[in-house]
Scaffold this motif. Structure first.
Motif, short mmCIF file in Angstrom:
data_model
loop_
_atom_site.label_atom_id
_atom_site.label_comp_id
_atom_site.label_asym_id
_atom_site.label_seq_id
_atom_site.Cartn_x
_atom_site.Cartn_y
_atom_site.Cartn_z
N GLY A 84 1.92 1.51 79.17
CA GLY A 84 0.64 1.71 78.32
C GLY A 84 -0.04 0.73 78.60
O GLY A 84 -0.41 -0.04 79.71
N VAL A 85 -0.90 0.17 77.38
CA VAL A 85 -2.00 -0.74 77.55
C VAL A 85 -1.34 -2.13 77.42
O VAL A 85 -0.75 -2.39 76.43
N ILE A 86 -1.64 -2.79 78.36
CA ILE A 86 -0.92 -4.45 78.22
C ILE A 86 -1.78 -5.40 78.55
O ILE A 86 -3.03 -5.04 79.03
N LEU A 139 -5.36 -1.79 73.03
CA LEU A 139 -4.37 -2.66 73.45
C LEU A 139 -3.23 -2.50 72.11
O LEU A 139 -1.83 -2.48 72.30
N GLN A 140 -3.91 -2.44 71.01
CA GLN A 140 -2.87 -2.36 69.84
C GLN A 140 -2.46 -0.72 69.60
O GLN A 140 -1.37 -0.80 68.89
N ASN A 141 -3.26 0.28 70.13
CA ASN A 141 -2.94 1.59 69.61
C ASN A 141 -2.53 2.41 70.81
O ASN A 141 -2.08 3.59 70.60
N GLY A 142 -2.89 2.04 72.11
CA GLY A 142 -2.56 2.93 72.94
C GLY A 142 -3.60 3.77 73.54
O GLY A 142 -4.51 3.98 72.79
N PHE A 143 -3.41 4.23 74.79
CA PHE A 143 -4.46 5.14 75.57
C PHE A 143 -3.79 6.42 75.74
O PHE A 143 -3.99 7.12 76.76
N GLY A 144 -2.71 6.86 75.14
CA GLY A 144 -2.01 8.30 75.70
C GLY A 144 -1.19 7.91 76.58
O GLY A 144 -0.74 7.16 77.00
N VAL A 145 -0.92 9.04 77.25
CA VAL A 145 0.09 9.24 78.26
C VAL A 145 -0.39 9.12 79.64
O VAL A 145 -1.65 9.67 79.94
N TYR A 146 0.19 8.22 80.60
CA TYR A 146 -0.54 7.90 81.80
C TYR A 146 -0.45 9.06 82.74
O TYR A 146 0.84 9.93 82.72
N ASN A 147 -1.60 9.49 83.48
CA ASN A 147 -1.48 10.64 84.53
C ASN A 147 -2.25 10.24 85.43
O ASN A 147 -3.53 9.74 85.20
N VAL A 148 -1.84 10.10 86.74
CA VAL A 148 -2.69 9.51 87.82
C VAL A 148 -3.97 10.21 88.18
O VAL A 148 -4.98 9.76 88.66
N PHE A 149 -4.11 11.70 87.81
CA PHE A 149 -5.38 12.45 87.90
C PHE A 149 -6.36 12.58 86.67
O PHE A 149 -7.47 12.58 86.74
N LYS A 150 -5.45 12.68 85.59
CA LYS A 150 -6.15 12.80 84.46
C LYS A 150 -6.49 11.76 83.33
O LYS A 150 -7.33 11.78 82.51
N ASN A 151 -5.57 10.58 83.57
CA ASN A 151 -5.54 9.60 82.48
C ASN A 151 -5.05 8.31 83.13
O ASN A 151 -4.00 7.72 82.70
N VAL A 227 -17.16 9.20 72.18
CA VAL A 227 -16.37 9.34 71.13
C VAL A 227 -15.81 7.93 70.63
O VAL A 227 -15.46 7.06 71.69
N PRO A 228 -15.97 7.63 69.50
CA PRO A 228 -15.32 6.46 68.80
C PRO A 228 -14.08 6.15 69.08
O PRO A 228 -13.18 6.87 69.14
N VAL A 229 -13.81 4.84 69.39
CA VAL A 229 -12.22 4.48 69.86
C VAL A 229 -11.49 4.96 68.79
O VAL A 229 -10.23 5.23 69.06
N GLU A 230 -11.72 4.69 67.38
CA GLU A 230 -10.98 5.19 66.25
C GLU A 230 -10.62 6.59 66.33
O GLU A 230 -9.25 6.91 65.91
N ARG A 231 -11.66 7.40 66.54
CA ARG A 231 -11.36 8.93 66.53
C ARG A 231 -10.56 9.10 67.74
O ARG A 231 -9.61 9.99 67.67
N LEU A 232 -10.74 8.56 68.92
CA LEU A 232 -9.75 8.95 70.13
C LEU A 232 -8.38 8.51 69.65
O LEU A 232 -7.43 9.39 70.09
N VAL A 233 -8.13 7.46 69.23
CA VAL A 233 -6.78 7.06 68.95
C VAL A 233 -6.04 8.07 67.81
O VAL A 233 -4.89 8.90 67.80
N THR A 234 -6.86 8.58 66.70
CA THR A 234 -6.45 9.48 65.80
C THR A 234 -6.04 10.87 66.55
O THR A 234 -5.16 11.55 66.34
N ASP A 235 -6.99 11.27 67.33
CA ASP A 235 -6.90 12.64 67.84
C ASP A 235 -5.45 12.57 68.91
O ASP A 235 -5.02 13.66 69.10
N MET A 236 -5.45 11.40 69.83
CA MET A 236 -4.23 11.23 70.43
C MET A 236 -3.06 11.59 69.60
O MET A 236 -1.99 12.15 70.04
N ASN A 237 -3.05 10.65 68.53
CA ASN A 237 -1.68 10.58 67.56
C ASN A 237 -1.55 12.29 67.09
O ASN A 237 -0.36 12.55 66.85
N ASP A 238 -2.55 12.84 66.81
CA ASP A 238 -2.55 14.19 66.36
C ASP A 238 -2.05 15.15 67.31
O ASP A 238 -1.10 15.92 67.08
#
Length: 261
Positions: A84-86, A139-151, A227-238
């Motif tokens: 993840g984010v380290i 770093l505290q909330n993550g950036f979703g699932v790693y994907n070499v082409f998409k993320n 996209v605000p980072v707070e909304r990004l994390v909320t959308d990823m968690n949803d």
């Protein structure tokens, strides 16, 4: 920093810079955000791997961080098992490579003059304090699932710098991924087979490659939004919560018009 190279000295790196270092003899670059005090926030798949999506790249890209084994870094410890984010010290992030800085707000001419993707963008960067805030929040909330082409790691750093997300996720913000797709399009494009002459073929192929890179750049795409980072994390968690639900619960949570179609 020269026209052909974005290499910089360590003394020149500034908080909020998007930095990168080449891996595996310039096959791939690992990207991150320098947040100050010798620390870099960067995005990895986990277990020290930058890929893991079942692509051919898994065979040639093996590590995004130093595996210290029995001699862990005195600042970071052994980061090879984290994902993840380290946050790592600059030495661990570079993994013995040189330091480069990713350029923003370049002209289309400069962008196309760079033969490799993943080193610059036409998009402009937000102020350093906003960049660092996003990098530390993720770093505290993550950036979703790693994907070499998409993320991937470059997608993470570009989002921290710009706050821009791509609606179409077939290919993310990464210039490296866009370069691979553009090169593959040239190779597989059937119209080029009918172009007469090697010279014409080379010119047409170069043109297609350049256009493919340019239209895929985050600064040129139409399917992006801030996209605000707070909304990004909320959308990823949803999204993660929805994917983990049983199928009957997913149906209950869908809008009525989708259930009846």
């Amino acid at each position: 920093m020269g026209f052909l190279s974005n290499k910089i000295y360590r003394d020149d790196v500034k908080p909020g810079d998007h930095i990168y270092s080449w891996r595996q003899a310039y096959v791939y670059a690992h990207h991150g955000i320098y947040v100050g005090e010798g620390q870099v926030n960067h995005f990895t798949r986990g277990d020290g791997q930058e890929t893991g999506t079942g692509t051919f790249l898994d065979k040639i890209i093996v590590s995004s961080s130093v595996n210290h084994g029995e001699n862990p870094c005195p600042n970071c410890g052994d980061r090879s098992q984290l994902g993840g984010v380290i946050s790592s010290c600059l030495d661990c992030f570079l993994a013995g490579g040189d330091l480069y800085v990713f350029e923003y707000s370049v002209s289309p001419a400069i962008f196309l003059a760079k033969p490799r993707g993943g080193v610059c963008t036409i998009a402009s960067s937000d102020p350093p304090e906003e960049v660092i805030y996003r990098a530390n929040f993720l770093l505290q909330n993550g950036f979703g699932v790693y994907n070499v082409f998409k993320n991937n790691c470059e997608d993470f750093a570009i989002y921290c710098k710009t706050g821009l997300l791509v609606a179409n996720t077939d290919v993310g913000r990464s210039g490296q991924a866009a370069t691979m797709v553009a090169a593959a399009s040239v190779v597989l494009s059937s119209p080029l087979r009918f172009v007469a002459g090697f010279g014409s073929l080379a010119v047409a192929g170069c043109g297609m490659y350049c256009v493919g890179r340019l239209v895929s750049d985050i600064g040129m795409r139409w399917d992006v939004s801030k996209v605000p980072v707070e909304r990004l994390v909320t959308d990823m968690n949803d999204l993660v919560g929805m994917e983990s639900k049983p199928e009957d619960e997913k149906m209950e949570s869908e809008p009525e018009d989708k259930k009846t179609t």
